[in-house]
Scaffold this motif. Structure first.
Motif, PDB file in Angstrom:
ATOM      1  N   ARG A   1      44.672  23.760  64.258  1.00 20.14           N
ATOM      2  CA  ARG A   1      45.704  24.795  64.348  1.00 20.14           C
ATOM      3  C   ARG A   1      45.407  25.718  65.525  1.00 20.14           C
ATOM      4  NH1 ARG A   1      45.523  26.638  59.611  1.00 20.14           N
ATOM      5  NH2 ARG A   1      47.455  25.740  58.780  1.00 20.14           N
ATOM      6  N   ASN A   2      46.401  25.885  66.394  1.00 19.19           N
ATOM      7  CA  ASN A   2      46.301  26.836  67.501  1.00 19.19           C
ATOM      8  C   ASN A   2      46.401  28.246  66.915  1.00 19.19           C
ATOM      9  OD1 ASN A   2      46.970  28.619  69.659  1.00 19.19           O
ATOM     10  ND2 ASN A   2      47.634  26.871  70.887  1.00 19.19           N
ATOM     11  N   ILE A   3      45.365  29.058  67.089  1.00 15.85           N
ATOM     12  CA  ILE A   3      45.320  30.380  66.471  1.00 15.85           C
ATOM     13  C   ILE A   3      46.445  31.280  66.978  1.00 15.85           C
ATOM     14  CG2 ILE A   3      43.962  32.493  66.199  1.00 15.85           C
ATOM     15  CD1 ILE A   3      42.929  30.137  64.581  1.00 15.85           C
ATOM     16  N   SER A   4      46.733  31.244  68.271  1.00 19.77           N
ATOM     17  CA  SER A   4      47.732  32.149  68.843  1.00 19.77           C
ATOM     18  C   SER A   4      49.159  31.776  68.461  1.00 19.77           C
ATOM     19  CB  SER A   4      47.604  32.188  70.370  1.00 19.77           C
ATOM     20  OG  SER A   4      47.791  30.888  70.915  1.00 19.77           O
ATOM     21  N   SER A   5      49.467  30.480  68.395  1.00 15.74           N
ATOM     22  CA  SER A   5      50.840  30.056  68.099  1.00 15.74           C
ATOM     23  C   SER A   5      51.033  29.618  66.656  1.00 15.74           C
ATOM     24  CB  SER A   5      51.237  28.904  69.027  1.00 15.74           C
ATOM     25  OG  SER A   5      50.485  27.736  68.723  1.00 15.74           O
ATOM     26  N   GLY A   6      49.946  29.290  65.973  1.00 13.59           N
ATOM     27  CA  GLY A   6      50.041  28.796  64.609  1.00 13.59           C
ATOM     28  C   GLY A   6      50.441  27.331  64.526  1.00 13.59           C
TER      29      GLY A   6
END
Length: 237
Positions: free
Chosen positions: A215-220
């Protein structure tokens, strides 16, 4: 530690005695020497600690009806077993004289040495820690993989349930996770020779070269990425 003598798959052995027929006891001694060399060579490669080997040679009595080899005979492996423990098959060959011959023999090897065993029942998919294993000296008489040093197994995960006291087999362990579920990872994204990095969260365990969900932390956004090293994954757009 037993004296190491390098052995070859095809080992020439000189015959001291000269008789009309092949001497069974002499051949048995030479076969035992060859097996001892084979074990010592394997032990050095695997960095075994001190060990004791018990070797039983079964040479058919029919050997006494074969002509004595005038110069030398050869001993070679007649099986595909790399671990020199348990039931082994070897072929003895005399390539010289008026009547060259071949003879199949069997060897039973048991080893007594320190191996790594479980100190407690261990469930499947469990990461091994120092408290879960110990070194115990056992006698092994079958060709089953084993470890002799804790560092060979610690940090790896079990592929199946392990009983208390059971030998820890490296073949029953999963390679050490390079990325573990729930931990933070660095996502490397590359395109047309350019690369960018971002923080992510691993949603699955993964070994090097394995594709996992992250999971990309910034975009979710959840993406698929390849594990490249400890705590780092790579995706190509």
């Amino acid at each position: 530690m037993m004296l190491l003598v390098t052995s070859l798959l095809l080992t020439p052995v000189s015959q001291a005695a000269r008789t009309d027929n092949q001497d069974q006891s002499e051949l048995t001694r030479w076969v035992k020497t060859t097996i001892e060399q084979e074990i010592a060579d394997y032990a050095q490669r695997q960095r075994w600690p001190d060990y004791e080997a018990n070797i039983e040679i079964n040479v058919p009595s029919a050997v006494t009806h074969l002509p004595a080899c005038p110069t030398s005979f050869y001993i070679s492996a007649a099986d595909q077993q790399s671990l020199p423990v348990g039931y082994l098959r070897r072929q003895v060959e005399c390539q010289t004289g008026d009547q060259p011959w071949k003879l199949n023999i069997t060897v039973q090897v048991s080893l007594r040495l320190p191996v790594i065993v479980a100190t407690t029942p261990i469930r499947r998919d469990t990461k091994l820690t120092a408290t879960m294993v110990k070194t115990q000296t056992l006698t092994l008489s079958r060709a089953e993989a084993f470890a002799t040093r804790p560092e060979q197994v610690l940090g790896q995960r079990t592929l199946r349930r392990v009983r208390s006291g059971q030998i820890i087999s490296p073949l029953q362990l999963q390679p050490l996770w390079m990325v573990e579920e729930g931990e933070s990872v660095m996502i490397i994204a590359s395109k047309n020779g350019m690369a960018a990095s971002m923080q992510g969260e691993a949603l699955q365990n993964g070994v090097k070269g394995e594709q996992i969900s992250v999971r990309n932390i910034s975009s979710g956004k959840v993406i698929q990425a390849i594990v490249v090293e400890r705590g780092k994954v790579e995706t190509i757009f």
